[in-house]
Write a protein that holds these residues in place. Structure first.
Motif, PDB file in Angstrom:
ATOM      1  N   MET A 120       7.339   6.987  13.332  1.00 53.77           N
ATOM      2  CA  MET A 120       7.376   8.262  14.026  1.00 53.77           C
ATOM      3  C   MET A 120       7.777   8.091  15.482  1.00 53.77           C
ATOM      4  SD  MET A 120       7.429  10.698  12.539  1.00 53.77           S
ATOM      5  CE  MET A 120       7.069  12.053  11.600  1.00 53.77           C
ATOM      6  N   GLU A 121       7.370   6.970  16.090  1.00 56.13           N
ATOM      7  CA  GLU A 121       7.745   6.767  17.490  1.00 56.13           C
ATOM      8  C   GLU A 121       9.253   6.636  17.624  1.00 56.13           C
ATOM      9  OE1 GLU A 121       5.303   3.582  19.102  1.00 56.13           O
ATOM     10  OE2 GLU A 121       3.563   4.642  18.311  1.00 56.13           O
ATOM     11  N   LEU A 142      -9.584  10.250   2.570  1.00 61.39           N
ATOM     12  CA  LEU A 142      -8.512  10.495   1.602  1.00 61.39           C
ATOM     13  C   LEU A 142      -9.014  10.256   0.180  1.00 61.39           C
ATOM     14  CD1 LEU A 142      -5.532   8.922   3.539  1.00 61.39           C
ATOM     15  CD2 LEU A 142      -5.979  11.340   3.109  1.00 61.39           C
ATOM     16  N   GLY A 200      10.182  14.485  12.180  1.00 60.88           N
ATOM     17  CA  GLY A 200       9.166  15.495  12.465  1.00 60.88           C
ATOM     18  C   GLY A 200       9.543  16.891  12.014  1.00 60.88           C
ATOM     19  N   GLN A 205       0.820  -1.205   0.000  1.00 60.75           N
ATOM     20  CA  GLN A 205       0.000   0.000   0.000  1.00 60.75           C
ATOM     21  C   GLN A 205       0.860   1.264   0.000  1.00 60.75           C
ATOM     22  OE1 GLN A 205      -2.748   1.804   3.262  1.00 60.75           O
ATOM     23  NE2 GLN A 205      -3.938   0.350   2.109  1.00 60.75           N
ATOM     24  N   PRO A 243       3.082   3.566  12.334  1.00 57.11           N
ATOM     25  CA  PRO A 243       3.207   4.352  13.563  1.00 57.11           C
ATOM     26  C   PRO A 243       4.580   4.185  14.207  1.00 57.11           C
ATOM     27  CG  PRO A 243       1.724   2.486  13.873  1.00 57.11           C
ATOM     28  CD  PRO A 243       2.016   2.561  12.421  1.00 57.11           C
ATOM     29  N   LEU A 271       9.666  17.205   8.208  1.00 56.16           N
ATOM     30  CA  LEU A 271       8.351  17.268   7.569  1.00 56.16           C
ATOM     31  C   LEU A 271       7.671  18.599   7.866  1.00 56.16           C
ATOM     32  CD1 LEU A 271       7.133  13.630   8.271  1.00 56.16           C
ATOM     33  CD2 LEU A 271       7.595  14.613   6.038  1.00 56.16           C
ATOM     34  N   PHE A 288       1.908   7.713   7.250  1.00 55.09           N
ATOM     35  CA  PHE A 288       2.831   7.436   8.351  1.00 55.09           C
ATOM     36  C   PHE A 288       2.071   6.978   9.576  1.00 55.09           C
ATOM     37  CE2 PHE A 288       5.730  10.386   6.043  1.00 55.09           C
ATOM     38  CZ  PHE A 288       6.734   9.476   5.837  1.00 55.09           C
ATOM     39  N   GLY A 289       0.968   7.683   9.882  1.00 57.30           N
ATOM     40  CA  GLY A 289       0.212   7.335  11.076  1.00 57.30           C
ATOM     41  C   GLY A 289      -0.598   6.067  10.902  1.00 57.30           C
ATOM     42  N   THR A 290      -1.252   5.921   9.742  1.00 57.64           N
ATOM     43  CA  THR A 290      -2.138   4.773   9.606  1.00 57.64           C
ATOM     44  C   THR A 290      -1.360   3.474   9.425  1.00 57.64           C
ATOM     45  OG1 THR A 290      -2.370   5.359   7.289  1.00 57.64           O
ATOM     46  CG2 THR A 290      -4.153   6.004   8.742  1.00 57.64           C
ATOM     47  N   ASN A 291      -0.237   3.512   8.717  1.00 62.81           N
ATOM     48  CA  ASN A 291       0.455   2.255   8.426  1.00 62.81           C
ATOM     49  C   ASN A 291       1.794   2.067   9.134  1.00 62.81           C
ATOM     50  OD1 ASN A 291      -1.632   2.476   6.585  1.00 62.81           O
ATOM     51  ND2 ASN A 291      -0.565   1.276   5.048  1.00 62.81           N
ATOM     52  N   HIS A 347      -0.486  10.342  17.533  1.00 65.49           N
ATOM     53  CA  HIS A 347      -0.728  10.281  16.099  1.00 65.49           C
ATOM     54  C   HIS A 347      -0.971   8.841  15.662  1.00 65.49           C
ATOM     55  CE1 HIS A 347       1.013  10.047  11.947  1.00 65.49           C
ATOM     56  NE2 HIS A 347       0.251  11.101  11.766  1.00 65.49           N
ATOM     57  N   VAL A 376       4.342  15.450  14.355  1.00 72.09           N
ATOM     58  CA  VAL A 376       5.665  15.802  14.849  1.00 72.09           C
ATOM     59  C   VAL A 376       5.668  16.088  16.342  1.00 72.09           C
ATOM     60  CG1 VAL A 376       6.331  16.709  12.630  1.00 72.09           C
ATOM     61  CG2 VAL A 376       5.510  18.270  14.353  1.00 72.09           C
ATOM     62  N   ALA A 383       1.968  -0.969  11.549  1.00 71.20           N
ATOM     63  CA  ALA A 383       0.830  -0.775  12.452  1.00 71.20           C
ATOM     64  C   ALA A 383       0.155  -2.096  12.738  1.00 71.20           C
ATOM     65  CB  ALA A 383      -0.179   0.175  11.831  1.00 71.20           C
ATOM     66  N   ILE A 387      -1.478  14.428   0.201  1.00 69.90           N
ATOM     67  CA  ILE A 387      -2.240  14.397   1.448  1.00 69.90           C
ATOM     68  C   ILE A 387      -2.371  12.957   1.926  1.00 69.90           C
ATOM     69  CG2 ILE A 387      -4.491  14.907   2.448  1.00 69.90           C
ATOM     70  CD1 ILE A 387      -4.431  17.451   1.070  1.00 69.90           C
ATOM     71  N   THR A 388      -2.600  12.061   0.992  1.00 67.59           N
ATOM     72  CA  THR A 388      -2.636  10.650   1.379  1.00 67.59           C
ATOM     73  C   THR A 388      -1.322  10.255   2.034  1.00 67.59           C
ATOM     74  OG1 THR A 388      -3.872  10.365  -0.652  1.00 67.59           O
ATOM     75  CG2 THR A 388      -3.237   8.374   0.505  1.00 67.59           C
ATOM     76  N   TYR A 400      -8.553   4.161  11.096  1.00 68.05           N
ATOM     77  CA  TYR A 400      -7.987   3.727   9.811  1.00 68.05           C
ATOM     78  C   TYR A 400      -8.990   3.828   8.660  1.00 68.05           C
ATOM     79  CZ  TYR A 400      -4.939   0.943   6.807  1.00 68.05           C
ATOM     80  OH  TYR A 400      -4.123   0.518   5.802  1.00 68.05           O
ATOM     81  N   SER A 409       0.724  12.039   3.758  1.00 71.24           N
ATOM     82  CA  SER A 409       0.980  12.537   5.109  1.00 71.24           C
ATOM     83  C   SER A 409       0.171  11.760   6.147  1.00 71.24           C
ATOM     84  CB  SER A 409       0.734  14.042   5.215  1.00 71.24           C
ATOM     85  OG  SER A 409      -0.427  14.401   4.559  1.00 71.24           O
ATOM     86  N   PHE A 410      -0.896  11.082   5.720  1.00 62.07           N
ATOM     87  CA  PHE A 410      -1.622  10.243   6.672  1.00 62.07           C
ATOM     88  C   PHE A 410      -1.038   8.840   6.772  1.00 62.07           C
ATOM     89  CE2 PHE A 410      -4.684  13.574   6.239  1.00 62.07           C
ATOM     90  CZ  PHE A 410      -5.354  13.596   7.438  1.00 62.07           C
ATOM     91  N   PRO A 448       3.849  12.217  18.442  1.00 65.47           N
ATOM     92  CA  PRO A 448       3.941  11.045  17.569  1.00 65.47           C
ATOM     93  C   PRO A 448       3.165   9.834  18.079  1.00 65.47           C
ATOM     94  CG  PRO A 448       6.123  11.675  18.412  1.00 65.47           C
ATOM     95  CD  PRO A 448       5.170  12.714  18.863  1.00 65.47           C
ATOM     96  N   LEU A 491      -4.712   7.597  14.471  1.00 60.23           N
ATOM     97  CA  LEU A 491      -4.890   7.250  13.060  1.00 60.23           C
ATOM     98  C   LEU A 491      -5.089   5.757  12.838  1.00 60.23           C
ATOM     99  CD1 LEU A 491      -2.649   9.707  11.076  1.00 60.23           C
ATOM    100  CD2 LEU A 491      -5.073   9.781  11.539  1.00 60.23           C
ATOM    101  N   THR A 492      -4.503   4.908  13.683  1.00 60.29           N
ATOM    102  CA  THR A 492      -4.794   3.485  13.477  1.00 60.29           C
ATOM    103  C   THR A 492      -6.220   3.187  13.934  1.00 60.29           C
ATOM    104  OG1 THR A 492      -3.535   3.073  15.472  1.00 60.29           O
ATOM    105  CG2 THR A 492      -2.496   2.457  13.421  1.00 60.29           C
TER     106      THR A 492
END
Ligand code: HDD
Ligand code: HEM
Ligand code: HEM
Lengths: 461, 336
Positions: free
Chosen positions: A84-85, B96, A92, A10, A81, A95, A76-79, B81, B75, A400, A70-71, B89, A73-74, B78, B85-86
């Motif tokens: 970023m941790e 989007l 951060g 994806q 995580p 970006l 990272f969070g949805t797939n 975030h 940022v 994720a 835009i897709t 989903y 930027s989302f 995190p 977001l999960t």
């Protein structure tokens, strides 16, 4: 299929779709500025015509770039995580700077550049065009800094598995950054050069003999012919840099299993990871050693050096890296041949009398920049696996915890939408060219020369 | 002020505030874009270009506030975030795809062969609808603490409808300001028709929030907190009444007050948002994670803040410039 694999597909699908459009807008923005400045300086109508045609392609590409961005930027969070941790302290700010210094700039001035020509003075319109081009280049800069850092991390320290920045200068100017910037910007230039040449060739084939078409044909061919040798040189430098920092990637690119000298440059082979050897090799003797070490007996790293004690490979999957590298370089060579032959014909016969076959070849290569760019990115990114951030975080650690069917269903939706949109995009660009070559006037307005522009510049209501 | 003493306190707070402001700006600005998209099926074919023209120069920059908001969440917080977001989903994916459809149809409808225009108009509407509905849904889920149970999902579906109607309402109010003649009269009607969405949306969230969380209940109905909060409902009621009263009279001679419905709805969005921010503070993931627990390392936040302090005023300035350049009634979109 598991969540990890699906998430990778994806992400790969989303970023591949996204990169197609920035690749066009980054360089096309500067090309539009060039057309505009030529017009300001000479007052020749053909430059305005060229501008007005290509600005449509720009607007369309830009919209595609924005929505797919835009897709991203989302994603990272949805797939991812875990990404970023673990490295959020570094990714951060990079970006954030991209959003602050680039996205707003281009988004706001895009409105003025596209729809403001009748509302603002000419100088402001030219400035807006410049700022949009500058903004797209800045986006590319920041995101490539981040991507390069993921390949060659520097300027950080790890505390409990989390990366903390220690030296921002080292992070931004990480070892692979200059090479990647140069190579990507050149790639964008080449993509646009061949797109412009290809579409102009198509219009010539349709019998469109307007001055603007001949000029853009000349422009595209010459830009391509100038950039491609530089790109090949930059690519070579990029490869040498990778050899230093990610030898396992270069080993996969070359399909070389044993660390040794006198390694051939493989033109064709089927790498077999089970047997850990190549089948059906065709190669140039000593080629790889010569390119990478500049000596016939230069020692090139081999994949077998990157295997753990228990036999699990610590190198990327070989076949995809090997093949995508060949597709990129092959496309580059085709670009070299065609653009130089084209430049030669331009000198001999002029744009109007190019041989038909050559015009066909250029139209066929209109989207060749996309192919090379995608192949290049696949080489780079798959070549980094199993790492997400080289030596710091593996792709697996970042994924994720989302049920696989959910990832699969969204993946299918994305793929359907993307396939339809690419089809619509290429169709619409061709249609715009067809309409323009049918002689439909692009503008009904009489343009002031730049000097006289101030007079006519009262905001028209 | 001792607020500025410990960077582990004031930095997360500042970033939460920045993020809140960008979300609010996004909701107002892209709210009217999406709202205009939602009104497409209600308008005649010859009015559709006008609708699109009214948002043409703005929509891209408006959408960028979403990128900034999500970027700040990413940022500065995190961990949150990832959790948010999960959990969201699916609605995020719907949003989007909606934003993709909306953004590209905008271009395709003007550039593809004319026979395809109805198709792209439909895609423009569908995209706007998907984006608004999923945003409303996410709002509802967030209020319900991001847990997927049947009652929560039902509640979120309600907020999805209310927010969508709310967006169409602010979109119509934008059109009152940007159009004239018959279309403007229609826009007045559409705005009136959308008020119930605003009203029910605000009511639903105001009732649900304290109901779900005893902490928020105390924050609202304790004393003296009750007094701090009192201005919010009073002002909101005032704005609603004003809106209703004005809409009965618009359009007026010489186009006076054409901006007031938009301003009033903007005020309502701001007040509701303020209420929510007050309730959920200091949590970023409701009742689970506070902004202080979720924040990134101060040394990274400082770097971002330094840039923000310089760049944000510039962004606001050139955004204002573009609204000034494209002020007045929407005219045909032309590249030349
Ligand atoms: C028009 C596009 C285009 C063309 C014609 C070429 N490349 Fe390329 N290449 C790219 C577009 C690209 C790219 C998409 O921009 C990549 C992916 C990541 C990057 O920085 O550049 C890339 C990556 C990339 C890498 C991987 C770097 C890494 O390990 O991270 C190497 C070694 C080369 N290139 C080398 C070449 C050579 C020797 C070429 C000679 C023909 C060439 N490229 C032509
Ligand atoms: C510059 C910004 C980029 C960033 C920050 C980035 C980041 C990532 C991340 C997080 C992954 C891990 C997920 C995975 O393994 O699939 C990944 C992999 C990948 N990326 Fe990139 N990427 C960037 C650019 C690109 C571009 C432009 C392309 C393609 C055109 C691309 C193609 C891929 C592919 C194909 C993978 C999959 C590798 C594999 O799993 O075998 N990337 N990248
Ligand atoms: C994971 C990585 C990426 C993320 C999160 C991302 C995010 C975004 C976003 C949100 C936008 C829309 C900005 C707007 O609203 O105007 C955008 C546009 C853009 N991106 Fe990316 N992007 C990524 C990868 C890349 C790569 C690899 C490149 C190029 C080297 C790139 C270059 C651009 C450019 C030039 C634009 C502006 C022009 C356009 O929209 O066509 N991005 N990106």
């Amino acid at each position: 299929m598991d969540t990890l694999l699906l998430s990778r597909i994806q992400f790969g699908a989303n970023i591949s779709f996204h990169i197609l459009f920035p690749t066009i807008t980054i360089a096309l923005g500067w090309v539009l500025l060039f057309f505009k400045l030529r017009f300001n300086a000479t007052g020749e109508h053909k430059w305005m015509e060229a501008y007005l045609f290509w600005v449509k392609v720009f607007a369309l590409s830009f919209a595609m770039g924005v929505v797919s961005g835009i897709t991203m930027s989302f994603q990272f969070g949805t797939n991812w995580p875990g990404f970023m941790e673990a490295v959020g302290n570094i990714a951060g700010p990079l970006l954030a700077y991209e959003v602050l210094t680039a996205f707003f700039l281009e988004a706001v001035f895009l409105g003025i550049m596209l729809f403001g020509a009748r509302k603002v003075p000419n100088w402001l319109h030219t400035t807006a065009t410049f700022l949009v081009a500058f903004g797209t280049t800045m986006s590319a800069f920041w995101i490539l800094v981040l991507n390069s850092w993921m390949h060659t991390p520097a300027g950080y320290e790890l505390r409990d598995g989390v990366a903390y920045a220690t030296d921002w200068w080292a992070i931004i100017f990480n070892p692979s950054m200059p090479y990647r910037q140069a190579h990507m910007l050149l790639a964008s230039g080449l993509t646009v050069a061949f797109l412009i040449a290809g579409i102009s060739a198509l219009r010539l084939l349709w019998g469109d003999r307007k001055e603007s078409v001949k000029s853009t044909m000349r422009f595209g061919v010459i830009l391509g012919a100038v950039l491609i040798p530089i790109q090949i040189f930059a690519g070579d430098m990029h490869g040498l840099n990778t050899l230093e920092h990610q030898p396992q990637k270069v080993a996969a690119m070359e399909g070389n299993w044993e660390t040794q000298g006198n390694v051939p440059l493989l033109l064709f082979a089927i790498p077999d990871e089970e047997a850990r050897e190549n089948r059906m090799e065709i190669g140039v003797p000593n080629g790889a050693s010569l390119i990478l070490k500049h000596k016939a007996d230069g020692v090139v790293p081999g994949l077998n050096d990157f295997v753990a004690e228990d036999g699990t490979p610590l190198h990327p999957p070989v076949a995809p890296v090997f093949w995508s590298f060949r597709i990129m370089v092959g496309t580059g060579m085709a670009m070299l041949a065609l653009s130089w032959a084209g430049a030669y014909m331009l000198r001999r016969r002029g744009a109007e009398h190019m041989p038909k076959l050559m015009l066909f070849a250029f139209s066929g290569m209109a989207f060749s920049g996309w192919l090379a760019t995608l192949a290049g990115w696949y080489t780079t990114e798959i070549g980094r696996q199993p790492w997400l951030v080289q030596g710091v975080l593996t792709t697996k650690q970042a994924v994720a915890d989302v049920p696989a069917p959910m990832v699969l269903s969204t993946l299918i939706i994305y793929l359907v939408v993307y396939a339809a949109l690419i089809f619509a995009y290429m169709g619409t660009v061709t249609y715009l060219a067809w309409k323009a070559s049918r002689g439909e006037p692009l503008s009904t307005r009489k343009y002031p020369r730049s000097g006289e522009a101030e007079v006519a510049a009262i905001p028209g209501e | 002020m001792d607020l500025f003493g410990d960077p582990n306190v004031w930095l997360p707070f500042t970033f939460a505030a920045l993020m809140g402001v960008s979300i609010l700006i996004y909701v107002v600005l892209d709210g009217f874009d999406l709202g205009v998209g939602l009104l497409m099926p209600l308008s005649e074919d010859d009015e559709k270009d006008r609708l699109v023209a009214s948002i043409g120069p703005f929509w891209d920059a408006n959408e960028t506030w979403l990128v900034l908001a999500i970027g700040l969440l990413l940022v500065a917080f995190p961990v949150a975030h990832g959790v948010i977001l999960t959990a969201l989903y699916l609605p995020v994916a719907v949003m989007l795809v909606g934003l993709i459809l909306r953004g590209v149809s905008f271009e395709f409808r003007a550039k593809a062969p004319i026979t395809q225009k109805p198709f792209w108009n439909a895609a423009f509407f569908t995209g706007s609808l998907m984006a608004s509905m999923s945003q409303g849904f996410m709002l509802g889920m967030y209020v319900m603490g991001l847990t997927w149970t049947l009652p929560h999902v039902i509640f979120a579906m309600l907020t999805a409808v209310f927010l969508t109607v709310g967006y169409s309402c602010i979109g119509a109010a934008w059109l009152i300001a940007k159009t004239d003649g018959r279309l403007q009269e229609k826009a007045v009607g559409w705005t009136k028709g959308g008020i119930w969405g605003l009203l029910l949306g605000i009511a639903a969230i105001s009732l649900a929030t304290p109901y779900v969380s005893p902490r928020i209940f105390d924050k609202w109905f304790g004393f003296p907190e009750l007094l701090y909060l009192a201005p919010l409902p009073i002002l909101s009621a005032g704005l609603l009444a004003f809106l209703w009263w004005k809409l009965k009279r618009l359009p007026m001679e010489g186009d006076r007050f054409a901006w007031t419905p938009f301003a009033a709805i903007m005020g309502l969005f701001t007040l509701s948002f303020g209420g929510m921010a007050y309730s959920f503070y200091p949590y970023v993931v409701p009742e689970k994670l506070t902004i202080y627990e979720a924040a990134s390392a101060p040394e990274s936040l400082i770097i971002i803040l330094a840039g923000t302090v310089f760049v944000l005023p510039a962004i606001l300035a050139y955004t204002a410039l573009s609204y000034v350049i494209f002020r007045g009634k929407a005219t045909e979109l032309r590249y030349d």
